[in-house]
Design a protein around this motif. Structure first.
Motif, mmCIF file in Angstrom:
data_model
loop_
_atom_site.group_PDB
_atom_site.id
_atom_site.type_symbol
_atom_site.label_atom_id
_atom_site.label_comp_id
_atom_site.label_asym_id
_atom_site.label_seq_id
_atom_site.Cartn_x
_atom_site.Cartn_y
_atom_site.Cartn_z
ATOM 1 N N ARG A 1 92.587 56.627 26.840
ATOM 2 C CA ARG A 1 93.486 57.767 26.650
ATOM 3 C C ARG A 1 92.723 59.035 27.007
ATOM 4 N NH1 ARG A 1 93.092 59.413 20.375
ATOM 5 N NH2 ARG A 1 91.099 58.420 19.950
ATOM 6 N N ALA B 1 98.702 61.101 28.069
ATOM 7 C CA ALA B 1 97.597 60.288 27.554
ATOM 8 C C ALA B 1 97.061 59.332 28.604
ATOM 9 C CB ALA B 1 98.038 59.505 26.314
ATOM 10 N N SER B 2 97.878 59.013 29.628
ATOM 11 C CA SER B 2 97.449 57.992 30.587
ATOM 12 C C SER B 2 97.588 58.397 32.050
ATOM 13 C CB SER B 2 98.259 56.701 30.361
ATOM 14 O OG SER B 2 99.646 56.941 30.568
#
Length: 626
Positions: free
Chosen positions: A176, A70-71
């Motif tokens: 995200r 997500a990051s």
């Protein structure tokens, strides 16, 4: 009298990283949180991938491995690898790169010495590692500052480059990476580089037939009027067909870059297509009838391309190369030769194409009268349109904040009243519906002009003739989180998907999330969007806090609402999956009450205890769409 001193003390010199961090929009467009396909984090991802793609185009490395969370993103290619002595310079020194040497990189897509530096400067963590001829070197940065540089060491790894980065959360608030946006980018890379294998978290992205595969993925075979026409030559590739949807749909690329706003190459293709069709059938068809319901893809390779922005979404070049013909001439000659030959060799396709054009011509003439009357009514209503509370900044202008322009589509006066009172009048508009809109599935576009409310909505958005004049970057559906609210969502989405599918495909439609619960005590107030957040809030506040469940948007006061449509606004993009057929999708959910749908409802039905569960259940209904 104000004294504005202007001396040597007012002149500042910024180093490369300070300049990028101070003006990131010059390099990656808008920052964003990842909820839109053109948000900055996807531009960072693209800049890293572009370098690996350029290696493949030059004939080095047939595989790219990507790890995504997500990051964080890690990209490993198997090209030549950055020269070991220049690893630090290539990712941290402006105007340093191999793409200034046209012998090393012909018709590259990379940012010529800026792209990777922008990623480095805008990342909280950035790692560059090169593998070359049995040796390796690593450099680690934070916000563009070098933290660690390893000496050159031995390695058994294959040649290539590894880049890992995590966007800086101080610049990209609550960001995200959404997998489906990344997947779309990777599929485009695969289609434009037939033979290249890309792996995302182990999943393969591969194309054998280029743009032919792209249109096969973007269309439903049953809806096509004739088989996809695929034409290819040095530096140009085109695929096109007609289906039964409304509007025109194009995918245009330059040197592997997805030019979402088109440019000179797309304009030339549209012009050449209409001209070739007129010449072939020896009839002076209206260009809108020729291109109605067309689905096309074009890819060209240009030497030293000129784009109209740093993020390369629109081509401005007029020439194929410094000594080559104009892009208009190059594309027109190719289309005239190849498409004309194809239609002569495939008379069945030629007959089907003609039939589709004649059908579009009949439909246009059929609604011409009512369209004129409806547009006159809409023009009068726009002077005093009670349904629209407009904003001052619009997407179809050159204003620096145009990307922040949005419209909320609400139902009823209470909901629109709360948003209208709490909105930012500069960038946020409100369009209020009267009750549930009509189920548009199965109707022709004549309905849009016959139904005053739907006609006013298309005029408010300014999408009657395509997206070129779209007035709002984001079209946000804001309904109550109950059964009626979910039904209204589906009806509005049906309207867009039936008549303006490109609005959804191009990432302009969103769903607004608003809190379902307010949990508070005398010291603190927390807003919760689901049951889990509510339980966490109760634990945090303790001692039996006051709990309010919002039954609708109208119950949220304007003072409270401004917290939910500001910088912390939660919106979900509506996207179309690769396997989604719009006709089949709408037929199942919005068509006649078939036994198949009855079985689906029975299998998924459950008694809802609160609106949080209702909202979650409705998401399952929308799963095929968003």
């Amino acid at each position: 009298m104000i004294n504005h001193q202007y001396t040597e003390a007012n002149i500042r010199s910024l180093d490369w990283r300070e300049h990028i961090r101070l003006r990131p929009g010059m390099y990656i467009g808008k920052l964003g949180d990842g909820s839109a396909q053109d948000d900055g984090i996807y531009v960072l991802f693209k800049e890293v991938i572009d370098n690996s793609i350029d290696e493949y185009v030059m004939g080095y490395g047939k595989r790219i491995d990507i790890q995504l969370t997500a990051s964080q993103v890690t990209v490993r290619d198997f090209g030549r690898g950055i020269p070991l002595g220049k690893v630090v310079d290539c990712v941290s020194k402006i105007n340093t790169g191999g793409k200034y040497d046209t012998q090393s990189f012909q018709k590259s897509v990379g940012l010529n010495g800026v792209g990777t530096k922008a990623v480095n400067a805008l990342s909280a963590h950035f790692k560059a590692q090169s593998f070359r001829e049995g040796k390796t070197k690593v450099a680690i940065f934070s916000q563009g500052k070098l933290l660690e540089e390893s000496p050159i060491q031995d390695t058994k790894e294959k040649d290539g480059t590894l880049i890992s980065f995590e966007p800086d959360p101080t610049l990209f608030n609550n960001f995200r990476f959404l997998p489906h946006f990344v997947e779309e980018q990777l599929w485009n890379y695969a289609f434009l580089n037939a033979g290249l294998k890309i792996y995302l978290n182990g999943q393969e992205y591969f194309s054998k037939n280029g743009l032919l595969d792209l249109l096969n993925r973007k269309t439903d075979e049953e809806s096509l009027c004739y088989p996809i026409i695929h034409m290819k030559d040095t530096d140009i590739e085109i695929a096109l067909t007609h289906n039964n949807q409304y509007g025109e749909e194009y995918y245009s690329f330059v040197n592997g870059q997805f030019t979402t706003q088109g440019g000179t190459h797309l304009a030339a293709f549209k012009e050449a297509f209409a001209k070739t069709i007129r010449d072939f059938y020896k009839k002076d068809f209206d260009a809108t009838d020729i291109r109605a319901s067309v689905v096309g893809a074009i890819s060209v390779r240009v030497q030293e391309p000129v784009f109209e922005s740093q993020t390369k979404t629109k081509l401005g070049s007029q020439q194929i190369g410094p000594e080559g013909p104009s892009i208009r001439t190059f594309i027109n000659d190719f289309v005239k030769r190849e498409l004309d030959n194809y239609l002569h060799k495939n008379p069945e396709t030629a007959e089907a194409l003609l039939s589709r054009i004649l059908q579009s011509e009949r439909e246009r003439k059929d609604i011409a009268g009512i369209k004129k009357l409806a547009n006159e009514r809409a023009k009068k209503a726009s002077l005093h349109n009670k349904k629209l509370r407009d904003c001052r900044i619009h997407y179809n202008t050159t204003h620096k904040d145009r990307d922040n322009s949005m419209v909320f589509i609400t139902e009823g006066n209470s909901a629109s009243g709360s948003i209208t009172k709490s909105r930012d009048v500069q960038t946020q508009a409100v369009f209020s519906l009267r009750g549930k809109p009509l189920n548009c599935f199965g109707y022709t576009k004549k309905l849009v002009y016959e139904n005053e409310e739907l006609n006013l909505l298309q005029h408010a958005l300014n999408i009657e003739d395509g997206l070129e004049g779209l007035r709002y970057r984001k079209v946000i559906i804001a309904t109550d989180a109950d059964v009626d609210g979910m039904h209204i969502r589906l009806l509005i989405l049906t309207y867009f998907l039936q008549f303006f599918p490109e609005l959804v495909r191009n990432g302009h439609v969103y769903l607004l999330e608003t809190p379902l619960f307010r949990v508070r005590n005398k010291q603190k107030t927390l807003y919760c969007y689901n049951e889990t957040e509510k339980q966490q809030a109760i634990q945090q506040l303790g001692k039996q806090p006051e709990i309010t469940r919002f039954k609708g948007l109208g119950e949220i006061s304007a003072d409270e609402f401004k917290n939910f449509i500001g910088t912390q606004m939660r919106i979900e993009p509506v996207t179309l999956r690769k396997e989604t057929s719009i006709h089949q999708l709408l037929s199942f959910y919005m068509g006649k009450n078939t036994q198949e749908r009855q079985n689906f409802i029975i299998d998924n039905l459950k008694i809802e205890r609160d609106f949080a569960e209702a909202n979650a259940a409705s998401a399952k209904v929308l799963e095929s769409i968003s």
